[in-house]
Design a protein around this motif. Structure first.
Motif, PDB file in Angstrom:
ATOM      1  N   ALA A 296       0.828  -1.207   0.000  1.00 48.53           N
ATOM      2  CA  ALA A 296       0.000   0.000   0.000  1.00 48.53           C
ATOM      3  C   ALA A 296       0.859   1.252   0.000  1.00 48.53           C
ATOM      4  N   SER A 297       1.940   1.256   0.817  1.00 51.30           N
ATOM      5  CA  SER A 297       2.830   2.429   0.879  1.00 51.30           C
ATOM      6  C   SER A 297       3.517   2.672  -0.455  1.00 51.30           C
ATOM      7  N   THR A 298       4.016   1.581  -1.081  1.00 52.66           N
ATOM      8  CA  THR A 298       4.705   1.715  -2.376  1.00 52.66           C
ATOM      9  C   THR A 298       3.742   2.219  -3.454  1.00 52.66           C
ATOM     10  N   ALA A 299       2.519   1.691  -3.456  1.00 52.62           N
ATOM     11  CA  ALA A 299       1.546   2.125  -4.456  1.00 52.62           C
ATOM     12  C   ALA A 299       1.224   3.610  -4.307  1.00 52.62           C
ATOM     13  N   ALA A 300       1.071   4.077  -3.046  1.00 54.55           N
ATOM     14  CA  ALA A 300       0.757   5.494  -2.810  1.00 54.55           C
ATOM     15  C   ALA A 300       1.895   6.388  -3.266  1.00 54.55           C
ATOM     16  N   ALA A 301       3.150   5.997  -2.937  1.00 48.14           N
ATOM     17  CA  ALA A 301       4.308   6.808  -3.332  1.00 48.14           C
ATOM     18  C   ALA A 301       4.445   6.851  -4.856  1.00 48.14           C
ATOM     19  N   ASP A 302       4.279   5.695  -5.516  1.00 49.42           N
ATOM     20  CA  ASP A 302       4.404   5.661  -6.981  1.00 49.42           C
ATOM     21  C   ASP A 302       3.306   6.491  -7.646  1.00 49.42           C
ATOM     22  N   ALA A 303       2.070   6.393  -7.129  1.00 55.89           N
ATOM     23  CA  ALA A 303       0.971   7.148  -7.723  1.00 55.89           C
ATOM     24  C   ALA A 303       1.203   8.644  -7.586  1.00 55.89           C
ATOM     25  N   ARG A 304       1.651   9.079  -6.397  1.00 60.09           N
ATOM     26  CA  ARG A 304       1.889  10.517  -6.202  1.00 60.09           C
ATOM     27  C   ARG A 304       3.042  10.997  -7.081  1.00 60.09           C
ATOM     28  N   SER A 305       4.119  10.197  -7.202  1.00 64.09           N
ATOM     29  CA  SER A 305       5.260  10.585  -8.042  1.00 64.09           C
ATOM     30  C   SER A 305       4.828  10.714  -9.502  1.00 64.09           C
ATOM     31  N   ALA A 306       4.025   9.748  -9.973  1.00 60.73           N
ATOM     32  CA  ALA A 306       3.553   9.808 -11.358  1.00 60.73           C
ATOM     33  C   ALA A 306       2.672  11.031 -11.587  1.00 60.73           C
ATOM     34  N   SER A 307       1.800  11.338 -10.580  1.00 60.79           N
ATOM     35  CA  SER A 307       0.928  12.513 -10.710  1.00 60.79           C
ATOM     36  C   SER A 307       1.748  13.795 -10.781  1.00 60.79           C
ATOM     37  N   ASP A 308       2.778  13.916  -9.926  1.00 62.48           N
ATOM     38  CA  ASP A 308       3.615  15.137  -9.936  1.00 62.48           C
ATOM     39  C   ASP A 308       4.363  15.264 -11.254  1.00 62.48           C
ATOM     40  N   ASP A 309       4.892  14.154 -11.772  1.00 60.46           N
ATOM     41  CA  ASP A 309       5.619  14.208 -13.046  1.00 60.46           C
ATOM     42  C   ASP A 309       4.696  14.634 -14.182  1.00 60.46           C
ATOM     43  N   LEU A 310       3.474  14.096 -14.194  1.00 58.16           N
ATOM     44  CA  LEU A 310       2.533  14.462 -15.250  1.00 58.16           C
ATOM     45  C   LEU A 310       2.130  15.922 -15.148  1.00 58.16           C
ATOM     46  N   ALA A 311       1.954  16.421 -13.918  1.00 60.91           N
ATOM     47  CA  ALA A 311       1.602  17.835 -13.738  1.00 60.91           C
ATOM     48  C   ALA A 311       2.745  18.736 -14.194  1.00 60.91           C
ATOM     49  N   ALA A 312       3.982  18.341 -13.880  1.00 57.32           N
ATOM     50  CA  ALA A 312       5.130  19.142 -14.318  1.00 57.32           C
ATOM     51  C   ALA A 312       5.216  19.155 -15.843  1.00 57.32           C
ATOM     52  N   ASP A 313       4.971  18.040 -16.478  1.00 58.76           N
ATOM     53  CA  ASP A 313       5.000  17.982 -17.933  1.00 58.76           C
ATOM     54  C   ASP A 313       3.924  18.878 -18.534  1.00 58.76           C
ATOM     55  N   TYR A 314       2.731  18.866 -17.900  1.00 60.75           N
ATOM     56  CA  TYR A 314       1.655  19.731 -18.392  1.00 60.75           C
ATOM     57  C   TYR A 314       2.029  21.198 -18.278  1.00 60.75           C
TER      58      TYR A 314
END
Length: 695
Positions: A296-314
């Motif tokens: 659960a911890s790994t999934a939350a960290a990966d999801a947040r990292s992916a969201s931040d990367d996508l927002a930065a790209d946008y």
């Protein structure tokens, strides 16, 4: 004249007579009728299931298990009739139930079959069968009741199945307790037998010494024979006591073997197989629980990292001074979706961390169940053969003890005769000495055999589990229902009406704006004819309806809260948000009426239908056809429903702020289009002088 004064003039028209005042009052109360009546009618249908008539047929004839009469059907019927929480149960015959479901007297029927108790009781026999409850529904009466019944009857079936399983496992543990008790009793009998043999062996030693002394000399022959006769009597009594003890032991052990032996031989393998299945299942469940927090911890960290990367790209591609990427709208949707997914993953991680203690307790219970099940699986296949071996040894011991007792009796008789006839003393003493030596050796062997028997019985009793009622209930409960579901709802709506409020409230405000522009012109004709600014004309037509919408909102929410019982986590925020919703809806309806004239009213109604079907207010929009999924992000009511859910039941305010931005954008765009339409209306054309359609 400024826009507020023009708006005030529009509202003053409603104060010039009784009929206009009544129209204004009806206009203010129309959203209240829509919202309050709809929500009131749907407020808490699940809380009134006890008003739904349902037929209950109990055809169970009962069964007899180990001398006790089992009435599982009557027990289930009494529990359903006395619950008062699910349905309005009516005990009927099978024919009445069938006819009632067909003609609509009963919405459905539950039938307990004739062999229900017999099938439940079969779990403790050699041919177990499942008990089947029969449910009859009729979707022609009501489809939703049939769906609700599936959930209710699943709980009834699970409860009945768990109770039947508990009875089966409880019989197994009770049998273990009986075997343990009888074996301990046999071990105590073997201990008493050993002590009796010890006494007999001591007496035999004394006898041998006396005979040796008598053989050396005949002096004091009479006195010596008297003592010898007395010792022989003691031996006879002791041997008889030993024989009685071995007979009691043999009867007890044989009784235990007759009662428990067939069950253990017949079901030893099944008991071992079931125990191993339980051990394997509990081990797998324990292993999965250990990995859950890290996953659960790994999934939350990966999801947040992916969201931040996508927002930065946008931001890099679409918000810079030279942003030209053609896929920015799609990328923006992806950023929102990724952020929502990260929020969900973090919520799941938090839920797992908050319940770590409960997970640890569950893991310990599963490990304990695994150990106990393996122990039972190892011992179960050999219980029958171990019991047969113990019975054989006890019977052999009993036969030897009776032979010893018989020999001791003959010895006593011979000594009595020798005491009376001194002439045959020498010969008799010689024979007696030889017999006493043999007796002593036999008693030594008998003592060794009794010690081995006693030790084996004590070891066997220690290995056979013996559970008291508390332990038996605990293990029976775990084996009957080894896995439980811990359900936790975040920001749960207390009832059906609260869950549907975000859907019906914006519907009522849209209808209020639609009816308002049936009574109030979207554009002030006098201001248009006078050549006033198009923005001033647009605001003059929008402000009175927006003000009426605010009053409609206050009246609607006051009645929903204090009369119907709607509880809001953020009450002030909800009212303020709905005022913005009413203002946005007024601007959209105003533009459609101003731009398209009479046809605009039809478009307003069509747009309402389109929003209601694509807003996701009832079922998730993902369950709708592809067309509604496509238009869902482009309609204002979709954002209104999401925002109201967070304001009424709680949760993050992200969707609320997004909805505020979307509504402000829709409202501003609608006002701009209305101003453009007002400018066009300042130029007369043939179509305006002779409209093709008027309502």
């Amino acid at each position: 004249m400024r826009s507020p004064k023009l708006a005030a003039l529009e509202l003053k028209r409603f104060g010039r007579g009784k009929l206009p005042r009544a129209a204004l009052a009806a206009l203010l109360l129309l959203p209240l009728l829509y919202g309050a009546l709809y929500l009131w009618s749907f407020w808490d249908p699940y809380g009134k299931l006890d008003k739904i008539p349902v037929a209950l047929v109990n055809s169970d004839s009962g069964a007899t298990v180990k001398g006790k009469h089992l009435t599982a059907g009557d027990d289930l019927t009494d529990r359903l009739l006395g619950s008062g929480k699910s349905f309005d149960w009516h005990r009927t015959s099978a024919a009445e139930a069938r006819e009632g479901v067909e003609n609509g007297k009963y919405y459905l029927s539950l039938t307990v079959p004739e062999d229900f108790s017999k099938r439940i009781a079969s779990s403790s026999g050699g041919n177990p069968e499942t008990g089947a409850l029969k449910v009859r529904t009729n979707d022609a009466n009501n489809y939703i009741v049939g769906q609700i019944s599936r959930s209710v009857f699943s709980e009834v079936r699970a409860a009945a199945s768990t109770k039947a399983s508990r009875g089966f496992y409880d019989n197994i543990f009770v049998s273990f307790g009986d075997i343990h008790g009888r074996t301990e009793k046999a071990a105590k009998g073997a201990d008493e037998l050993g002590r009796g043999i010890g006494k007999a062996r001591t007496a035999a030693g004394d006898l041998a010494k006396g005979l040796g002394t008598a053989k050396k000399g005949t002096h004091g022959l009479k006195s010596g024979l008297g003592k010898l006769n007395k010792g022989a009597g003691t031996l006879d009594t002791g041997a008889g006591g030993v024989a009685d003890g071995t007979q009691t032991l043999a009867d007890t052990v044989n009784g235990v073997s007759e009662k428990a032996g067939p069950f253990l031989k017949k079901h030893g393998k099944e008991i071992g197989d079931v125990s191993r299945l339980v051990a394997d299942a509990s081990q797998r469940a324990s292993d999965d629980l250990d990995d859950l927090p890290d996953a659960a911890s790994t999934a939350a960290a990966d999801a947040r990292s992916a969201s931040d990367d996508l927002a930065a790209d946008y931001r890099t591609r679409c918000e810079g001074p030279v942003a030209t990427a053609p896929d920015c709208p799609a990328l923006k949707k992806a950023v929102r979706a990724a952020d929502r997914a990260a929020d969900v993953a973090e919520d799941v991680n938090k839920l797992v961390k908050d319940n770590t203690g409960q997970l640890d307790i569950l893991a310990d219970d599963l490990n304990d169940l695994h150990d106990k099940a393996l122990l039972l699986a190892d011992k179960a296949p050999h219980l029958g053969s171990d019991l047969d071996a113990a019975v054989t040894k006890v019977n052999a011991l009993n036969s030897g003890a009776h032979k010893v007792a018989k020999g001791a009796g003959k010895l006593h008789t011979g000594l009595t005769t020798a005491h009376g006839a001194a002439s045959t003393l020498d010969t008799g003493v010689g024979k007696l000495r030889t017999g006493s030596t043999s007796l002593k050796g036999g008693l030594v062997k008998l003592a060794d055999g009794s010690g081995t028997l006693s030790g084996g019985l004590h070891d066997g009793a220690a290995k056979i589990p013996d559970y008291d009622k508390h332990d038996r209930d605990a293990r029976t409960g775990v084996m009957a229902d080894p896995v439980q579901l811990v359900n936790q709802a975040l920001h749960k709506a207390p009832n059906y009406g609260t869950g549907f409020a975000p859907y019906f409230i914006p519907l009522s405000l849209w209808v209020g704006a639609m009816v308002a522009y049936m009574l109030i012109p979207p554009l002030n004709a006098r201001a248009v004819a006078a050549g006033a600014s198009s923005w001033r004309v647009a605001f003059a037509g929008w402000l009175p309806v927006a003000a009426i919408g605010a009053l409609q909102t206050v009246a609607l929410m006051a009645v929903l809260h204090w009369a119907v019982g709607l509880q809001m986590v953020r009450a002030a925020g909800t009212v303020g948000f709905l005022v913005l919703v009413a203002a946005c809806f007024a601007a959209i309806v105003q533009w459609l009426n101003a731009r398209f004239g009479p046809a605009g009213r039809i478009l307003v109604l069509a747009l309402l239908m389109l929003q209601l079907t694509s807003a996701g207010g009832t079922y998730p929009v993902q369950t709708s056809p592809r067309f509604f999924n496509a238009v869902h992000p482009f309609l204002p009511m979709s954002y209104v429903v999401d925002g109201l859910r967070r304001l009424i039941t709680g949760g993050g305010l992200g969707p609320v702020w997004v909805a505020c931005g979307v509504l402000s954008g829709f409202g501003a765009a609608a006002l701009a289009l209305t101003a453009w339409s007002a400018r066009r209306r300042q130029v007369w054309s043939v179509d305006r002088l002779h409209p093709q359609l008027s309502l």
